[in-house]
Design a protein around this motif. Structure first.
Motif, short mmCIF file in Angstrom:
data_model
loop_
_atom_site.label_atom_id
_atom_site.label_comp_id
_atom_site.label_asym_id
_atom_site.label_seq_id
_atom_site.Cartn_x
_atom_site.Cartn_y
_atom_site.Cartn_z
N LEU A 27 -7.24 4.26 -4.53
CA LEU A 27 -6.19 5.28 -4.67
C LEU A 27 -5.70 5.38 -6.10
O LEU A 27 -5.48 6.47 -6.63
N VAL A 28 -5.51 4.23 -6.72
CA VAL A 28 -5.05 4.22 -8.12
C VAL A 28 -6.10 4.84 -9.02
O VAL A 28 -5.79 5.64 -9.92
N GLU B 142 2.04 0.70 -12.98
CA GLU B 142 2.91 0.20 -11.91
C GLU B 142 2.24 0.32 -10.55
O GLU B 142 2.33 -0.59 -9.71
N ALA B 143 1.55 1.44 -10.32
CA ALA B 143 0.80 1.60 -9.07
C ALA B 143 -0.27 0.52 -8.94
O ALA B 143 -0.49 -0.03 -7.86
N ARG B 144 -0.91 0.21 -10.05
CA ARG B 144 -1.98 -0.81 -10.01
C ARG B 144 -1.39 -2.19 -9.71
O ARG B 144 -2.03 -3.02 -9.05
N ARG B 145 -0.19 -2.43 -10.19
CA ARG B 145 0.46 -3.72 -9.89
C ARG B 145 0.67 -3.87 -8.37
O ARG B 145 0.41 -4.92 -7.79
N TRP B 146 1.13 -2.80 -7.73
CA TRP B 146 1.32 -2.84 -6.28
C TRP B 146 -0.03 -2.93 -5.56
O TRP B 146 -0.14 -3.57 -4.51
N ALA B 147 -1.05 -2.28 -6.12
CA ALA B 147 -2.39 -2.38 -5.52
C ALA B 147 -2.90 -3.81 -5.56
O ALA B 147 -3.56 -4.28 -4.62
N ASP B 148 -2.61 -4.52 -6.66
CA ASP B 148 -3.01 -5.92 -6.76
C ASP B 148 -2.32 -6.76 -5.68
O ASP B 148 -2.93 -7.65 -5.08
N LEU B 149 -1.05 -6.47 -5.44
CA LEU B 149 -0.30 -7.19 -4.41
C LEU B 149 -0.86 -6.89 -3.01
O LEU B 149 -0.96 -7.78 -2.16
N ALA B 150 -1.22 -5.61 -2.80
CA ALA B 150 -1.82 -5.23 -1.52
C ALA B 150 -3.14 -5.95 -1.31
O ALA B 150 -3.44 -6.48 -0.22
N ALA B 151 -3.96 -6.00 -2.35
CA ALA B 151 -5.26 -6.66 -2.26
C ALA B 151 -5.09 -8.16 -2.00
O ALA B 151 -5.86 -8.76 -1.25
N SER B 152 -4.09 -8.76 -2.61
CA SER B 152 -3.83 -10.18 -2.40
C SER B 152 -3.47 -10.45 -0.94
O SER B 152 -3.93 -11.44 -0.35
N ALA B 153 -2.66 -9.56 -0.34
CA ALA B 153 -2.30 -9.73 1.07
C ALA B 153 -3.53 -9.58 1.96
O ALA B 153 -3.73 -10.35 2.91
N PHE C 37 0.83 -1.20 0.00
CA PHE C 37 0.00 0.00 0.00
C PHE C 37 0.87 1.25 0.00
O PHE C 37 0.57 2.23 -0.70
N GLY C 38 1.95 1.24 0.77
CA GLY C 38 2.85 2.39 0.80
C GLY C 38 3.46 2.68 -0.55
O GLY C 38 3.67 3.85 -0.92
N MET C 39 3.76 1.65 -1.31
CA MET C 39 4.29 1.85 -2.67
C MET C 39 3.24 2.51 -3.56
O MET C 39 3.55 3.43 -4.32
N VAL C 40 2.00 2.04 -3.45
CA VAL C 40 0.90 2.66 -4.21
C VAL C 40 0.77 4.13 -3.84
O VAL C 40 0.67 5.01 -4.71
N PHE C 41 0.77 4.40 -2.55
CA PHE C 41 0.56 5.76 -2.06
C PHE C 41 1.63 6.71 -2.58
O PHE C 41 1.33 7.82 -3.04
#
Length: 328
Positions: free
Chosen positions: A319-320, A288-299, A206-210
């Motif tokens: 956020l994205v 790239e932000a959406r890729r990190w958002a997908d990882l956040a959602a998976s967690a 999430f911090g990466m997305v932000f």
């Protein structure tokens, strides 16, 4: 951005009101002047994103109203964040923060540094009271934040800055603290170890997305949207993901690189921003932000069904979405 509203969890506001009281009390010093300086930015408001993340991750326990330890955990991470703002404003010679006069502008650099150190000391004291794991976690987070800041400084005014260097810098200076906020919330609520690790992973991603979102907005948003002048990173030679992606674009990269490598202002700054904003770099950075958002959602999905897990899964993607409109 109102994080509590975006999460759609109405009880967060109630816990956040209680946390605000604890936050104010935590920085009360014996010297009234130090109290005034230390509470200056607290009084100025703010998103309170990090303590909100602590509260929401703690709520995965199903315990209901946040306990005093959960509130104190959220306060400790917010104090670290506030201290970093005090110090950043000295480095940047900022004159305002959150639509109020910055501490360094009002009382001088020395008092800004002292007040920032005071906030860190208060955070350390709270963390120690919460136990050795939280205290060690906060100390390690501070080290990561400093390492991220140093990495960023080393790359200033360098058009050859690597994307991996950029990602490493924001992982340290931003994502480490959002990860810690989530972990502290999970720990103080007594979540089992697997969910503690899942919440930590969510916070990191999430911090990466932000941060990527903020870096995109610095190029494409208006002063009214940002609450400050846009283009500050370009002006200071901090080349973020949208700029790096634009530099790799053969159609605009050669023109852009000719403007970089030195402080920018006026027409040159405006031109550089237009080049980046008008290229495919914005859409690429959003991806790239959406890729990190997908990882956040998976967690977050490891929490299983329930309002907290669903809200966290949606939060990063929301956020994205708020910045993706600038890429069309």
């Amino acid at each position: 951005m109102n994080a509590a509203d975006l999460l759609g969890l109405p009880w967060v506001e109630e816990d956040l009101d209680r946390l605000e009281v604890v936050l104010q009390r935590s920085v009360a010093a014996e010297d009234p002047f130090l109290t005034e300086v230390a509470t200056h930015l607290i009084a100025g408001g703010g998103k309170r994103l990090r303590p909100i993340l602590s509260l929401v991750c703690a709520a995965a326990s199903g315990l209901g109203q946040a306990s005093q330890d959960i509130l104190l955990g959220g306060v400790s991470v917010e104090l670290v964040h506030l201290a970093s703002l005090y110090h950043d404003d000295v480095i940047d010679e900022a004159t305002s923060r959150r639509n109020v006069e910055s501490v360094n502008s009002r009382w001088g650099n020395l008092m800004a540094v002292i007040a920032g150190d005071f906030l860190l000391a208060r955070a350390a004291g709270i963390a120690a009271d919460l136990g050795t794991e939280v205290a060690s976690l906060l100390a390690g987070t501070l080290a990561r934040m400093m390492e991220g800041q140093v990495t960023e400084v080393q790359g200033t005014y360098d058009p050859q800055r690597s994307e991996s260097g950029y990602l490493g810098a924001i992982a340290g200076k931003t994502a480490s603290l959002t990860a810690t906020a989530c972990r502290v919330g999970a720990l103080t609520a007594g979540l089992d170890r697997s969910r503690v690790e899942a919440m930590t992973e969510f916070g990191e991603c999430f911090g990466m997305v932000f941060q990527i979102r903020d870096d995109i907005l610095d190029v494409v948003a208006s002063e009214e949207e940002l609450g400050k002048l846009p283009g500050q990173d370009l002006m200071k030679g901090v080349y973020t993901l949208p700029v790096l992606r634009a530099l790799g674009d053969r159609s605009v990269g050669p023109e852009l690189v000719g403007l970089l490598g030195r402080p920018l202002e006026g027409d040159e700054l405006e031109r550089a921003m237009k080049i980046v904003a008008g290229s495919g770099a914005i859409a690429s950075a959003v991806g790239e932000a959406r890729r990190w958002a997908d990882l956040a959602a998976s967690a977050a999905s490891t929490l299983g069904p329930g309002l907290v897990g669903e809200s966290l899964r949606d939060f990063a993607h929301t956020l994205v979405d708020t910045v993706a409109i600038h890429s069309t």
